[in-house]
Design a protein around this motif. Structure first.
Motif, PDB file in Angstrom:
ATOM      1  N   ARG A  70       0.835  -1.209   0.000  1.00  0.00           N
ATOM      2  CA  ARG A  70       0.000   0.000   0.000  1.00  0.00           C
ATOM      3  C   ARG A  70       0.862   1.248   0.000  1.00  0.00           C
ATOM      4  N   GLN A  71       1.946   1.215   0.757  1.00  0.00           N
ATOM      5  CA  GLN A  71       2.806   2.391   0.897  1.00  0.00           C
ATOM      6  C   GLN A  71       3.821   2.495  -0.239  1.00  0.00           C
ATOM      7  N   TYR A  72       4.432   1.356  -0.585  1.00  0.00           N
ATOM      8  CA  TYR A  72       5.524   1.378  -1.564  1.00  0.00           C
ATOM      9  C   TYR A  72       5.033   1.308  -3.009  1.00  0.00           C
ATOM     10  N   VAL A 120      13.590  -3.600  -5.996  1.00  0.00           N
ATOM     11  CA  VAL A 120      12.177  -3.973  -5.842  1.00  0.00           C
ATOM     12  C   VAL A 120      11.528  -4.163  -7.209  1.00  0.00           C
ATOM     13  N   TYR A 121      11.835  -3.272  -8.138  1.00  0.00           N
ATOM     14  CA  TYR A 121      11.293  -3.380  -9.497  1.00  0.00           C
ATOM     15  C   TYR A 121      11.653  -4.724 -10.129  1.00  0.00           C
ATOM     16  N   TYR A 139       8.807  -9.796   1.796  1.00  0.00           N
ATOM     17  CA  TYR A 139       7.808  -9.370   0.815  1.00  0.00           C
ATOM     18  C   TYR A 139       7.847 -10.174  -0.485  1.00  0.00           C
ATOM     19  N   TYR A 140       8.957 -10.886  -0.716  1.00  0.00           N
ATOM     20  CA  TYR A 140       9.061 -11.754  -1.895  1.00  0.00           C
ATOM     21  C   TYR A 140       9.612 -13.125  -1.487  1.00  0.00           C
ATOM     22  N   PRO A 141       9.066 -13.721  -0.434  1.00  0.00           N
ATOM     23  CA  PRO A 141       9.598 -15.016   0.002  1.00  0.00           C
ATOM     24  C   PRO A 141       9.286 -16.102  -1.023  1.00  0.00           C
TER      25      PRO A 141
END
Length: 281
Positions: A75-77, A131-132, A178-180
């Motif tokens: 939601r934030q990122y 992250v991208y 967040y990407y496990p």
């Protein structure tokens, strides 16, 4: 350090559920998520839930907790809204971290990072680029494919300034929380002796599952060379990792490939929606 690290035996690993049991667990997680499942349908797909379940040892409670924390972060990122043209100094940064245009022997995508190439943007922008790449890998993966990324890290000539501790910690936090479940193996290539002290610190921030996925590669080591030749097409693999490909990345072709990837995961549609909302406010 050796290339092969001791991993858990199969008997130590939690037993995978049957297809029917797994589907029941996915349904249970959806029930526990409640209204969140409808808030982010593209992200909270069966594929994502299955990935989080696997990463959390098939515990519906732990997977749900991790998913809720990830939803809060998203939601934030807003990682789904980042596209190639948002990356700061992308023509340069794209050479420091990128997704290869070939797969390993098991059909896994290959993420390559070269932290010893000095960054020209802030740590915040480097994390955004990272992250991208993770978002592209996670959302463009085959539906049934688990742990579908091989991460190659070129550390020849590494110094402490190459990877500041704060940036390394945040990167590991993002991957693990967040990407496990997308990283199958992380291969650190040609680490200098000075890296050993840094590794002892970094290991404290790694979950046991992630730590056992880390392998060390030395291109002048026959054992390493044998393992790498079994994992990759040596004509495609870069020389930095023991392969025969000495050609550097073509950034123009890469940019077009990433723009196509953006389209495939609908990021440009999302951006259009955001722009329309902004105009009305």
């Amino acid at each position: 350090m050796s290339f092969l690290l001791k991993t858990r035996s199969e008997s130590d690993k939690p037993k995978s559920p049957s297809s029917e049991e797994l589907q029941q667990k996915i349904v249970q997680v959806r029930e526990l998520l409640g209204s969140l499942a409808a808030e982010m349908p593209a992200f909270l797909s069966d594929t994502t839930i299955r990935r989080f379940l696997r990463a959390r040892n098939w515990s519906t409670e732990q997977a749900t907790k991790s998913l809720k924390e990830t939803v809060k972060w998203r939601r934030q990122y807003r990682p789904e809204s980042i596209c190639w043209d948002d990356i700061a100094d992308k023509e340069y940064e794209g050479r420091r971290a990128y997704i290869a245009d070939y797969l390993d022997a098991k059909g896994r995508s290959i993420l390559i990072t070269k932290p010893t190439i000095k960054g020209r943007v802030s740590g915040k922008e480097q994390i955004k680029h990272f992250v991208y790449l993770l978002e592209s890998l996670a959302m463009n993966s085959a539906e049934e494919q688990e742990e579908h990324v091989t991460w190659l890290i070129d550390l020849r000539g590494w110094s402490i300034s190459s990877t500041p501790l704060s940036t390394s910690r945040e990167s590991m936090h993002i991957v693990q929380n967040y990407y496990p479940g997308i990283i199958a193996v992380a291969i650190l290539s040609n680490t200098p002796r000075i890296f050993e002290s840094f590794w002892k610190i970094i290991k404290h921030f790694l979950e046991a599952k992630m730590s056992e996925k880390v392998k060390f590669l030395y291109t002048n080591n026959p054992e390493s060379h044998k393992i790498v030749s079994e994992m990759f097409d040596m004509d495609l693999l870069e020389t930095a990792f023991g392969g025969r490909n000495s050609i550097t990345i073509d950034i123009d072709n890469y940019a077009e490939r990433m723009r196509r990837s953006d389209l495939a995961r609908g990021v440009l549609i999302i951006q259009t929606d955001i722009n329309l909302i902004s105009r009305h406010h």
